[in-house]
Design an enzyme around this catalytic site. Structure first.
Site, PDB file in Angstrom:
ATOM      1  N   THR A  35       0.494  -1.166   0.122  1.00  0.00           N
ATOM      2  CA  THR A  35       0.065  -0.103  -0.292  1.00  0.00           C
ATOM      3  C   THR A  35       1.106   1.050   0.249  1.00  0.00           C
ATOM      4  O   THR A  35       0.687   2.053  -0.863  1.00  0.00           O
ATOM      5  CB  THR A  35      -1.405  -0.211   0.936  1.00  0.00           C
ATOM      6  OG1 THR A  35      -1.654  -1.373   1.506  1.00  0.00           O
ATOM      7  CG2 THR A  35      -2.411   0.797   0.838  1.00  0.00           C
ATOM      8  N   ASP A  85       1.469   5.811   5.964  1.00  0.00           N
ATOM      9  CA  ASP A  85       2.237   4.211   6.064  1.00  0.00           C
ATOM     10  C   ASP A  85       0.846   2.814   6.024  1.00  0.00           C
ATOM     11  O   ASP A  85      -0.291   3.401   6.075  1.00  0.00           O
ATOM     12  CB  ASP A  85       2.978   3.480   7.906  1.00  0.00           C
ATOM     13  CG  ASP A  85       3.627   2.287   6.838  1.00  0.00           C
ATOM     14  OD1 ASP A  85       3.765   1.857   6.153  1.00  0.00           O
ATOM     15  OD2 ASP A  85       4.166   2.410   8.169  1.00  0.00           O
ATOM     16  N   GLY A  86       0.815   2.063   5.851  1.00  0.00           N
ATOM     17  CA  GLY A  86      -0.165   0.472   5.961  1.00  0.00           C
ATOM     18  C   GLY A  86      -0.059   0.317   7.183  1.00  0.00           C
ATOM     19  O   GLY A  86       0.820   0.503   8.138  1.00  0.00           O
ATOM     20  N   ASP A  88      -1.597  -4.084   9.067  1.00  0.00           N
ATOM     21  CA  ASP A  88      -1.714  -5.264   8.769  1.00  0.00           C
ATOM     22  C   ASP A  88      -3.173  -5.446   9.482  1.00  0.00           C
ATOM     23  O   ASP A  88      -3.668  -6.097   8.846  1.00  0.00           O
ATOM     24  CB  ASP A  88      -0.473  -6.356   9.817  1.00  0.00           C
ATOM     25  CG  ASP A  88       0.354  -5.819   8.855  1.00  0.00           C
ATOM     26  OD1 ASP A  88       0.812  -6.672   7.364  1.00  0.00           O
ATOM     27  OD2 ASP A  88       1.659  -5.918   9.654  1.00  0.00           O
ATOM     28  N   GLY A  99       4.282  -4.864  10.278  1.00  0.00           N
ATOM     29  CA  GLY A  99       5.883  -5.487  10.141  1.00  0.00           C
ATOM     30  C   GLY A  99       6.209  -6.373   9.855  1.00  0.00           C
ATOM     31  O   GLY A  99       6.670  -7.381   9.277  1.00  0.00           O
ATOM     32  N   GLY A 100       4.538  -6.655   8.723  1.00  0.00           N
ATOM     33  CA  GLY A 100       4.640  -8.254   8.013  1.00  0.00           C
ATOM     34  C   GLY A 100       5.471  -8.118   6.686  1.00  0.00           C
ATOM     35  O   GLY A 100       5.958  -8.641   5.856  1.00  0.00           O
ATOM     36  N   GLU A 107       9.938   1.844  11.117  1.00  0.00           N
ATOM     37  CA  GLU A 107       8.525   2.521  10.554  1.00  0.00           C
ATOM     38  C   GLU A 107       8.742   3.281  12.028  1.00  0.00           C
ATOM     39  O   GLU A 107       8.166   4.075  12.168  1.00  0.00           O
ATOM     40  CB  GLU A 107       7.583   1.337  10.217  1.00  0.00           C
ATOM     41  CG  GLU A 107       8.109   0.741   8.878  1.00  0.00           C
ATOM     42  CD  GLU A 107       6.972  -0.336   8.889  1.00  0.00           C
ATOM     43  OE1 GLU A 107       6.426  -0.729   7.335  1.00  0.00           O
ATOM     44  OE2 GLU A 107       6.366  -1.168   9.508  1.00  0.00           O
ATOM     45  N   LYS A 125      -8.274  -4.843   6.513  1.00  0.00           N
ATOM     46  CA  LYS A 125      -7.292  -4.452   7.415  1.00  0.00           C
ATOM     47  C   LYS A 125      -7.820  -4.023   9.030  1.00  0.00           C
ATOM     48  O   LYS A 125      -7.305  -4.093   9.753  1.00  0.00           O
ATOM     49  CB  LYS A 125      -6.034  -3.683   7.441  1.00  0.00           C
ATOM     50  CG  LYS A 125      -4.910  -4.182   6.223  1.00  0.00           C
ATOM     51  CD  LYS A 125      -4.766  -4.759   6.062  1.00  0.00           C
ATOM     52  CE  LYS A 125      -3.933  -5.475   4.603  1.00  0.00           C
ATOM     53  NZ  LYS A 125      -2.682  -4.667   4.682  1.00  0.00           N
TER      54      LYS A 125
HETATM   55  C1  5RP Z   1       6.071  -3.551   6.523  1.00  0.00           C
HETATM   56  C2  5RP Z   1       4.592  -3.035   7.554  1.00  0.00           C
HETATM   57  C3  5RP Z   1       3.305  -2.606   6.451  1.00  0.00           C
HETATM   58  O1  5RP Z   1       2.411  -1.721   6.577  1.00  0.00           O
HETATM   59  C4  5RP Z   1       2.101  -3.898   6.413  1.00  0.00           C
HETATM   60  O2  5RP Z   1       3.074  -4.998   6.531  1.00  0.00           O
HETATM   61  C5  5RP Z   1       1.001  -3.663   5.881  1.00  0.00           C
HETATM   62  O3  5RP Z   1       1.606  -3.715   4.352  1.00  0.00           O
HETATM   63  P1  5RP Z   1       0.554  -4.022   2.947  1.00  0.00           P
HETATM   64  O4  5RP Z   1       0.317  -2.145   2.619  1.00  0.00           O
HETATM   65  O5  5RP Z   1       2.060  -4.789   1.754  1.00  0.00           O
HETATM   66  O6  5RP Z   1      -0.554  -4.516   2.573  1.00  0.00           O
HETATM   67  O7  5RP Z   1       4.343  -2.600   8.901  1.00  0.00           O
HETATM   68  O8  5RP Z   1       6.802  -3.601   7.943  1.00  0.00           O
END
Ligand code: 5RP
Length: 223
Positions: A35, A85-86, A88, A99-100, A107, A125
């Site tokens: 994202t 930021d996105g 999980d 942290g995915g 972050e 989410k």
């Molecule tokens: C990376 C993260 C991402 O923000 C989280 O994993 C979401 O990722 P995505 O937008 O691909 O679903 O924390 O460390």
């Protein structure tokens, strides 16, 4: 809309938010993940209006630079009005698991400097209670067995993320099965375990604004 379309829609909404709220020439913080990548692609259209960006990972740094966006070291930045930021998982109160993508420590550091944390997500989410997504914990390599035992004592099932090394040269334990009634309390408790760098609970400093993409469009959620 499929999930990719939702990510692109929320990224475009975040670009509009930044265009409206980021003072000209200011520095923006940028997260990591698919994202966040969509957001970086949108941010390219504002390249001439921002002073530059701070990246939360090497992957984000490379993507920003690929769009010709200047990337600054965090230590050179005193003021950061917005971080995007996105997540999980995110609750209606805007506590998150992140942290995915394994970038949780950087972050959390960049988010700590930012005045406003804008989280960009699709509706999958949003959860009432955190914990279905295994909690990422960044650990110093020599402490991984010790931290694994301590996390198991908290009721979780930690698993080493195979073949993965963070941008900081550390390991990730993904912890399934944790009961998280109080995310801020657990965030602090896990961070007290010797050998833990940080964990993926973002509750003590959660998001300030959630832009959430669903079938009906993108809506703004505040805590
Ligand atoms: C990376 C993260 C991402 O923000 C989280 O994993 C979401 O990722 P995505 O937008 O691909 O679903 O924390 O460390």
């Amino acid at each position: 809309m499929n999930q990719d379309e939702l990510k692109r829609a929320v990224a475009a909404a975040a670009r509009d938010y930044v265009a409206e709220h980021l003072p000209g020439g200011a520095i923006i913080g940028v997260g990591t993940g698919s994202t966040a990548n969509c957001f970086i692609d949108e941010l390219a259209s504002l390249r001439g209006r921002i002073g530059g960006a701070v990246a939360s990972s090497e992957a984000t740094r490379a993507r920003l630079e690929g769009h010709g966006i200047r990337v600054l070291p965090l230590n050179d930045v005193a003021e950061m009005p917005i971080y995007v930021d996105g997540a999980d998982e995110i609750t209606p109160g805007l506590a998150m698991i992140k942290g995915g993508g394994g970038a949780l420590t950087r972050e959390k550091i960049v988010a700590a400097v930012a005045r406003t944390f804008v989280c960009v997500c699709d509706e999958s989410k949003l959860v009432e209670r955190l914990g279905r997504f295994p909690l990422p914990v960044e650990v110093i390599p020599m402490a991984s067995a010790h931290v694994t035992r301590q996390l198991a004592r908290l009721g979780g099932q930690p698993r080493l993320r195979e073949g993965f090394v963070t941008d900081n040269g550390n390991l990730i334990l993904d912890v399934a099965g944790l009961d998280i009634p109080d995310p801020a309390e657990l965030e602090g408790r896990i961070n007290q375990i010797v050998g833990v760098v940080t964990n993926g609970l973002f509750a003590r400093r959660g998001a300030d604004l959630l832009l959430l993409a669903g079938a009906g469009g993108v809506r703004a959620v505040t805590p």
